[in-house]
Design a protein around this motif. Structure first.
Motif, PDB file in Angstrom:
ATOM      1  N   ALA A  30      10.812 -15.623  33.323  1.00 29.70           N
ATOM      2  CA  ALA A  30      12.004 -15.067  32.671  1.00 29.70           C
ATOM      3  C   ALA A  30      12.015 -13.542  32.735  1.00 29.70           C
ATOM      4  O   ALA A  30      13.071 -12.916  32.660  1.00 29.70           O
ATOM      5  CB  ALA A  30      12.085 -15.530  31.223  1.00 29.70           C
ATOM      6  N   LEU A  31      10.841 -12.953  32.910  1.00 34.70           N
ATOM      7  CA  LEU A  31      10.736 -11.494  32.931  1.00 34.70           C
ATOM      8  C   LEU A  31      10.758 -10.931  34.351  1.00 34.70           C
ATOM      9  O   LEU A  31      10.599  -9.720  34.541  1.00 34.70           O
ATOM     10  CB  LEU A  31       9.456 -11.059  32.213  1.00 34.70           C
ATOM     11  CG  LEU A  31       9.342 -11.511  30.759  1.00 34.70           C
ATOM     12  CD1 LEU A  31       7.989 -11.122  30.181  1.00 34.70           C
ATOM     13  CD2 LEU A  31      10.466 -10.947  29.922  1.00 34.70           C
ATOM     14  N   ASP A  32      10.970 -11.778  35.346  1.00 32.85           N
ATOM     15  CA  ASP A  32      10.974 -11.312  36.741  1.00 32.85           C
ATOM     16  C   ASP A  32      12.044 -10.256  36.994  1.00 32.85           C
ATOM     17  O   ASP A  32      11.800  -9.272  37.689  1.00 32.85           O
ATOM     18  CB  ASP A  32      11.162 -12.482  37.704  1.00 32.85           C
ATOM     19  CG  ASP A  32       9.900 -13.320  37.848  1.00 32.85           C
ATOM     20  OD1 ASP A  32       8.817 -12.852  37.419  1.00 32.85           O
ATOM     21  OD2 ASP A  32      10.003 -14.444  38.375  1.00 32.85           O
ATOM     22  N   SER A  33      13.236 -10.437  36.441  1.00 32.12           N
ATOM     23  CA  SER A  33      14.309  -9.457  36.670  1.00 32.12           C
ATOM     24  C   SER A  33      13.934  -8.098  36.076  1.00 32.12           C
ATOM     25  O   SER A  33      14.269  -7.053  36.643  1.00 32.12           O
ATOM     26  CB  SER A  33      15.631  -9.950  36.094  1.00 32.12           C
ATOM     27  OG  SER A  33      15.529 -10.125  34.700  1.00 32.12           O
ATOM     28  N   TYR A  34      13.213  -8.114  34.963  1.00 28.45           N
ATOM     29  CA  TYR A  34      12.742  -6.858  34.377  1.00 28.45           C
ATOM     30  C   TYR A  34      11.708  -6.209  35.300  1.00 28.45           C
ATOM     31  O   TYR A  34      11.773  -5.010  35.573  1.00 28.45           O
ATOM     32  CB  TYR A  34      12.141  -7.102  32.989  1.00 28.45           C
ATOM     33  CG  TYR A  34      11.277  -5.955  32.519  1.00 28.45           C
ATOM     34  CD1 TYR A  34      11.844  -4.744  32.151  1.00 28.45           C
ATOM     35  CD2 TYR A  34       9.887  -6.071  32.458  1.00 28.45           C
ATOM     36  CE1 TYR A  34      11.063  -3.674  31.731  1.00 28.45           C
ATOM     37  CE2 TYR A  34       9.096  -5.014  32.041  1.00 28.45           C
ATOM     38  CZ  TYR A  34       9.680  -3.825  31.682  1.00 28.45           C
ATOM     39  OH  TYR A  34       8.904  -2.767  31.279  1.00 28.45           O
ATOM     40  N   ARG A  35      10.767  -7.005  35.780  1.00 28.62           N
ATOM     41  CA  ARG A  35       9.715  -6.457  36.643  1.00 28.62           C
ATOM     42  C   ARG A  35      10.279  -5.882  37.938  1.00 28.62           C
ATOM     43  O   ARG A  35       9.738  -4.924  38.486  1.00 28.62           O
ATOM     44  CB  ARG A  35       8.684  -7.536  36.947  1.00 28.62           C
ATOM     45  CG  ARG A  35       7.803  -7.849  35.769  1.00 28.62           C
ATOM     46  CD  ARG A  35       6.650  -8.745  36.164  1.00 28.62           C
ATOM     47  NE  ARG A  35       6.028  -9.281  34.975  1.00 28.62           N
ATOM     48  CZ  ARG A  35       6.305 -10.475  34.461  1.00 28.62           C
ATOM     49  NH1 ARG A  35       7.171 -11.278  35.040  1.00 28.62           N
ATOM     50  NH2 ARG A  35       5.710 -10.892  33.365  1.00 28.62           N
ATOM     51  N   GLU A  36      11.366  -6.470  38.414  1.00 33.57           N
ATOM     52  CA  GLU A  36      11.983  -5.991  39.658  1.00 33.57           C
ATOM     53  C   GLU A  36      12.551  -4.575  39.516  1.00 33.57           C
ATOM     54  O   GLU A  36      12.741  -3.898  40.523  1.00 33.57           O
ATOM     55  CB  GLU A  36      13.075  -6.952  40.111  1.00 33.57           C
ATOM     56  CG  GLU A  36      12.542  -8.258  40.644  1.00 33.57           C
ATOM     57  CD  GLU A  36      13.622  -9.272  40.955  1.00 33.57           C
ATOM     58  OE1 GLU A  36      14.827  -8.934  40.860  1.00 33.57           O
ATOM     59  OE2 GLU A  36      13.272 -10.411  41.280  1.00 33.57           O
ATOM     60  N   THR A  37      12.791  -4.129  38.302  1.00 33.34           N
ATOM     61  CA  THR A  37      13.286  -2.759  38.115  1.00 33.34           C
ATOM     62  C   THR A  37      12.206  -1.746  38.487  1.00 33.34           C
ATOM     63  O   THR A  37      12.529  -0.627  38.869  1.00 33.34           O
ATOM     64  CB  THR A  37      13.734  -2.493  36.666  1.00 33.34           C
ATOM     65  OG1 THR A  37      12.602  -2.564  35.789  1.00 33.34           O
ATOM     66  CG2 THR A  37      14.819  -3.467  36.235  1.00 33.34           C
ATOM     67  N   GLY A  38      10.939  -2.137  38.354  1.00 38.86           N
ATOM     68  CA  GLY A  38       9.842  -1.236  38.685  1.00 38.86           C
ATOM     69  C   GLY A  38       9.625  -0.123  37.675  1.00 38.86           C
ATOM     70  O   GLY A  38       8.867   0.803  37.925  1.00 38.86           O
ATOM     71  N   VAL A  39      10.274  -0.231  36.519  1.00 39.02           N
ATOM     72  CA  VAL A  39      10.171   0.811  35.489  1.00 39.02           C
ATOM     73  C   VAL A  39       9.475   0.219  34.269  1.00 39.02           C
ATOM     74  O   VAL A  39       9.856  -0.840  33.779  1.00 39.02           O
ATOM     75  CB  VAL A  39      11.562   1.345  35.090  1.00 39.02           C
ATOM     76  CG1 VAL A  39      11.450   2.396  34.002  1.00 39.02           C
ATOM     77  CG2 VAL A  39      12.274   1.916  36.304  1.00 39.02           C
ATOM     78  N   THR A  40       8.434   0.900  33.805  1.00 41.42           N
ATOM     79  CA  THR A  40       7.720   0.503  32.592  1.00 41.42           C
ATOM     80  C   THR A  40       7.809   1.647  31.589  1.00 41.42           C
ATOM     81  O   THR A  40       8.236   2.756  31.944  1.00 41.42           O
ATOM     82  CB  THR A  40       6.234   0.212  32.891  1.00 41.42           C
ATOM     83  OG1 THR A  40       5.574   1.450  33.194  1.00 41.42           O
ATOM     84  CG2 THR A  40       6.068  -0.773  34.045  1.00 41.42           C
ATOM     85  N   PRO A  41       7.383   1.420  30.362  1.00 40.50           N
ATOM     86  CA  PRO A  41       7.388   2.520  29.395  1.00 40.50           C
ATOM     87  C   PRO A  41       6.502   3.700  29.835  1.00 40.50           C
ATOM     88  O   PRO A  41       6.702   4.821  29.396  1.00 40.50           O
ATOM     89  CB  PRO A  41       6.840   1.881  28.117  1.00 40.50           C
ATOM     90  CG  PRO A  41       7.137   0.441  28.263  1.00 40.50           C
ATOM     91  CD  PRO A  41       7.028   0.147  29.722  1.00 40.50           C
ATOM     92  N   MET A  42       5.562   3.428  30.723  1.00 43.76           N
ATOM     93  CA  MET A  42       4.674   4.483  31.194  1.00 43.76           C
ATOM     94  C   MET A  42       5.256   5.246  32.385  1.00 43.76           C
ATOM     95  O   MET A  42       4.655   6.201  32.857  1.00 43.76           O
ATOM     96  CB  MET A  42       3.311   3.894  31.571  1.00 43.76           C
ATOM     97  CG  MET A  42       2.603   3.250  30.383  1.00 43.76           C
ATOM     98  SD  MET A  42       2.453   4.333  28.947  1.00 43.76           S
ATOM     99  CE  MET A  42       1.401   5.595  29.581  1.00 43.76           C
ATOM    100  N   SER A  43       6.422   4.855  32.855  1.00 43.37           N
ATOM    101  CA  SER A  43       7.085   5.556  33.969  1.00 43.37           C
ATOM    102  C   SER A  43       7.811   6.783  33.416  1.00 43.37           C
ATOM    103  O   SER A  43       9.040   6.848  33.379  1.00 43.37           O
ATOM    104  CB  SER A  43       8.077   4.626  34.665  1.00 43.37           C
ATOM    105  OG  SER A  43       7.456   3.460  35.121  1.00 43.37           O
ATOM    106  N   LEU A  44       7.032   7.751  32.991  1.00 41.85           N
ATOM    107  CA  LEU A  44       7.592   8.912  32.298  1.00 41.85           C
ATOM    108  C   LEU A  44       8.492   9.763  33.183  1.00 41.85           C
ATOM    109  O   LEU A  44       9.409  10.420  32.691  1.00 41.85           O
ATOM    110  CB  LEU A  44       6.468   9.775  31.724  1.00 41.85           C
ATOM    111  CG  LEU A  44       5.548   9.070  30.721  1.00 41.85           C
ATOM    112  CD1 LEU A  44       4.451  10.018  30.270  1.00 41.85           C
ATOM    113  CD2 LEU A  44       6.343   8.560  29.540  1.00 41.85           C
TER     114      LEU A  44
END
Length: 91
Positions: A30-44
């Motif tokens: 279910a989180l695949d679409s989120y992961r595809e963005t390539g942006v995490t909270p650490m992507s400052l």
């Protein structure tokens, strides 16, 4: 919302997603679409708009999974004549 506030919301949603995944409430797929963005909270250094997109994908994935897990969610909410939810008074 300022970028630092958005990063905080992003971090909180991701922590919630991890807990839900560990408990089996949300599937990892279910989180695949989120992961595809390539942006995490650490992507400052990522642009604010990229974080907005990531947060929306994450929130949509979490909300969709929760709705699918409990199709009766919200059925017990009473509505007034104007369509607004009615808060039950304590007895």
């Amino acid at each position: 919302m300022k970028k630092n506030e958005l990063l905080h919301v992003h971090s909180l949603l991701l922590a919630l997603a991890r807990q839900f995944t560990e408990r089996g409430v949300v599937s990892d797929e279910a989180l695949d679409s989120y992961r595809e963005t390539g942006v995490t909270p650490m992507s400052l250094r990522a642009a604010r708009d990229d974080h907005v997109d990531a947060v929306l994908e994450l929130a949509t994935a979490l909300g969709g999974s929760l709705d699918a897990a409990d199709p009766t969610a919200g059925d017990d909410v009473d509505e007034a004549d104007d369509g607004q939810p009615v808060v039950a008074e304590s007895e």
